[in-house]
Design an enzyme around this catalytic site. Structure first.
Site, short mmCIF file in Angstrom:
data_model
loop_
_atom_site.label_atom_id
_atom_site.label_comp_id
_atom_site.label_asym_id
_atom_site.label_seq_id
_atom_site.Cartn_x
_atom_site.Cartn_y
_atom_site.Cartn_z
N ASP A 63 32.71 34.25 47.29
CA ASP A 63 33.62 34.27 46.14
C ASP A 63 34.17 32.87 45.89
O ASP A 63 35.37 32.63 45.98
CB ASP A 63 34.75 35.28 46.45
CG ASP A 63 35.61 35.58 45.24
OD1 ASP A 63 35.29 35.08 44.14
OD2 ASP A 63 36.60 36.31 45.40
N LYS A 107 34.23 31.03 43.13
CA LYS A 107 34.86 30.82 41.82
C LYS A 107 34.68 29.39 41.32
O LYS A 107 35.64 28.65 41.10
CB LYS A 107 36.34 31.17 41.86
CG LYS A 107 36.61 32.62 42.16
CD LYS A 107 38.06 33.00 41.97
CE LYS A 107 38.32 34.45 42.26
NZ LYS A 107 38.22 34.79 43.68
N ASP A 113 33.67 24.08 37.37
CA ASP A 113 33.58 22.66 37.03
C ASP A 113 32.36 22.40 36.14
O ASP A 113 31.64 23.34 35.80
CB ASP A 113 33.53 21.83 38.32
CG ASP A 113 34.27 20.52 38.17
OD1 ASP A 113 34.05 19.84 37.14
OD2 ASP A 113 35.05 20.17 39.06
N1 5IU Z 1 39.98 38.66 43.45
C1 5IU Z 1 41.01 39.39 42.95
N2 5IU Z 1 41.21 39.43 41.61
C2 5IU Z 1 40.42 38.77 40.72
C3 5IU Z 1 39.35 38.03 41.27
C4 5IU Z 1 39.14 37.99 42.61
O1 5IU Z 1 41.76 40.02 43.67
O2 5IU Z 1 40.63 38.88 39.53
I1 5IU Z 1 38.10 37.05 40.01
C5 5IU Z 1 39.69 38.54 44.90
C6 5IU Z 1 40.81 37.96 45.71
C7 5IU Z 1 40.62 38.59 47.03
C8 5IU Z 1 40.08 39.97 46.70
O3 5IU Z 1 39.64 37.87 47.75
O4 5IU Z 1 39.43 39.83 45.45
C9 5IU Z 1 41.13 41.05 46.61
O5 5IU Z 1 41.83 41.17 47.82
P1 5IU Z 1 42.98 42.26 48.08
O6 5IU Z 1 42.30 43.64 47.95
O7 5IU Z 1 43.44 41.96 49.45
O8 5IU Z 1 44.05 42.05 47.05
#
Ligand code: 5IU
Length: 449
Positions: free
Chosen positions: A291, A293, A296
């Site tokens: 993940d 993200k 750039d």
């Molecule tokens: N994550 C989010 N929301 C988003 C995005 C990614 O929560 O909009 I794009 C990621 C962040 C974390 C995981 O790594 O998903 C969610 O974790 P929790 O279930 O602990 O909140």
């Protein structure tokens, strides 16, 4: 009476109501379509309308007038000019900078505002507008509406204690138009029949996973694993040591289709760790989803993807990327399934409808994009990933907003739900992962029927 009929016939000439076959926003097929915006094209009619609406509000106590955008905005303005009552303007969207006010104009706490609306149907949007105005410290007691579509809106508002007065009901409109031969007998009975038996909006069927037209090979593999394991669960392993991560992978591996990582939060990352993780992934049949993200220009993303300590491109099956830098910037991700972020789960995210629309265009035109992250239904040709899923809490104190598996599977038609703390912070990650797996799959199956 004659005056109202004259008004209506002239308004009809402007095209405020049309008869035929129309598909409404809800998907319902309607024999008529109402749009009061053309009224602004006749200053004389707009003035007459404003005076009639002011008469309706004769007994109402008010210091301000607000027309709900857009159709009622000119109506409210004309009423303000005719009565000398100040106008306030409610924004459709927050402008996102500066004062952050949803209502513009000069007003004080406790002042009473008369709301002007063009059409009332279920009453839902009027209630939402009232709520926003009241949140600014104003009072609302009365609303005046041009047309009541007679679908329960007035009753709904009355129940909440608001007075709503309307100039015309839809039945009255069609009867007048019929009487003056603007509507044939056949058309009249068609419209009446529709009004007496309003059809339910068509259910949008979700496309089953196996029927989705997924082109990307990694997307196909993910779907195969999901169908084999009966799982739409991706665990987000946001732990900070390789030992914790490998332990979690062992525990949840049988229940997930992929393990989502943030390798840059791991204290003791090494390529040996990746080799060990790959072994578990192979044995338990799940994909590795970094993940990262990316956000750039293409050249920098390429370096971030291939080089550095993590060498993501050498081991990840899937990665996340923002699309903010445009379609070309995504080309650098080879040999991987790209999951494009079009909407985020956190409170106050800048991914509004406009952004989502533009981001989806980028995602749909890039061949290496296999899916998108969003909190709503999107394209049937892409896989939908939804994070922010938790069965025991509705958020954290850092902006995260949670949904249940049921909500994302049945409401958004999500293909894969992403669960982080709900699993890795639980006392028994294996058991809890299994619970999420069965809840997610049951909700998916329920959403097919
Ligand atoms: N994550 C989010 N929301 C988003 C995005 C990614 O929560 O909009 I794009 C990621 C962040 C974390 C995981 O790594 O998903 C969610 O974790 P929790 O279930 O602990 O909140």
């Amino acid at each position: 009476m004659q005056q109202r009929e004259d008004f209506l016939l002239k308004a009809y000439e402007l095209g405020i109501i049309k008869f035929g076959n129309f598909t409404l926003k809800s998907g319902i097929e309607s024999p008529f379509y109402v749009d009061l915006r053309p009224l602004s094209s006749s200053p004389q009619l707009l003035k007459t309308l404003a005076n009639n609406l002011l008469e309706l509000a004769d007994d109402a106590p008010y210091d301000l007038i607000c027309g709900v955008p857009y159709a009622a905005l000119p109506m409210g303005t004309t009423m303000s000019l005719a009565s000398g009552t100040p106008l306030i303007i409610k924004r459709k969207e927050n402008k996102g900078y500066g004062t952050k006010r949803m209502v513009e104009g000069v007003y004080e706490d406790g002042q009473n505002c008369l709301l002007v609306e063009d059409v009332i149907t279920s009453g839902q949007s009027l209630l939402e507008t009232i709520d926003e105005i009241e949140r600014e410290g104003l009072n609302v007691t009365d609303c005046v509406v041009v047309l009541d579509r007679e679908q329960g809106g007035i009753e709904k508002l009355k129940k909440k204690g608001y007075t709503v007065k309307t100039l015309f009901t839809i039945n009255e409109v069609i009867e007048i138009l019929h009487r003056y031969h603007r509507l044939s007998d056949g058309e009249l009975s068609r419209v009446k029949n529709f009004l007496n038996n309003p059809p339910a909006p068509p259910e949008v069927k979700r496309v089953p996973l196996e029927q989705k037209q997924i082109q990307h090979p990694v997307g196909k593999r993910l779907v195969d694993i999901a169908l084999k394991k009966k799982s739409n669960l991706i665990a987000s392993a946001d732990v900070i040591t390789t030992a914790e991560l490998l332990k979690l992978a062992e525990e949840v591996g049988d229940h997930v289709v992929a393990l989502k990582l943030h390798t840059d939060i791991i204290k003791d990352f090494s390529m040996d760790f990746i080799e060990n993780l790959k072994k578990i992934a192979k044995e338990k049949d799940f994909l590795l989803f970094e993940d990262r993200k990316f956000a750039d220009i293409g050249n920098t993303q390429e370096l971030q993807y291939k080089e550095g300590i993590y060498k993501i491109g050498s081991w990840a099956d899937m990665i996340t990327s923002h699309v903010i830098a445009g379609e070309e910037s995504l080309k650098v991700f080879d040999n991987v399934g790209v999951v494009a972020i079009v909407e985020m789960s956190s409170k106050g995210t800048l991914t509004d409808d406009y952004y989502i629309g533009k981001a989806l265009n980028v995602a749909e035109s890039a061949p290496n994009v296999m899916g998108v992250v969003a909190q709503r239904k999107v394209s049937d040709d892409l896989l939908l990933f939804t994070p922010g899923v938790n069965i025991s809490t509705s958020g954290d104190n850092k902006g995260q907003q949670y949904n249940t598996p049921e909500r994302v599977m049945r409401g958004y038609h999500t293909d894969f739900m992403i669960v982080g703390r709900g699993i890795y912070q639980s006392a028994n990650p294996k058991e809890v992962a299994q619970e999420y797996q069965s809840l997610g799959w049951a909700a998916y199956e329920a959403s097919l029927s």
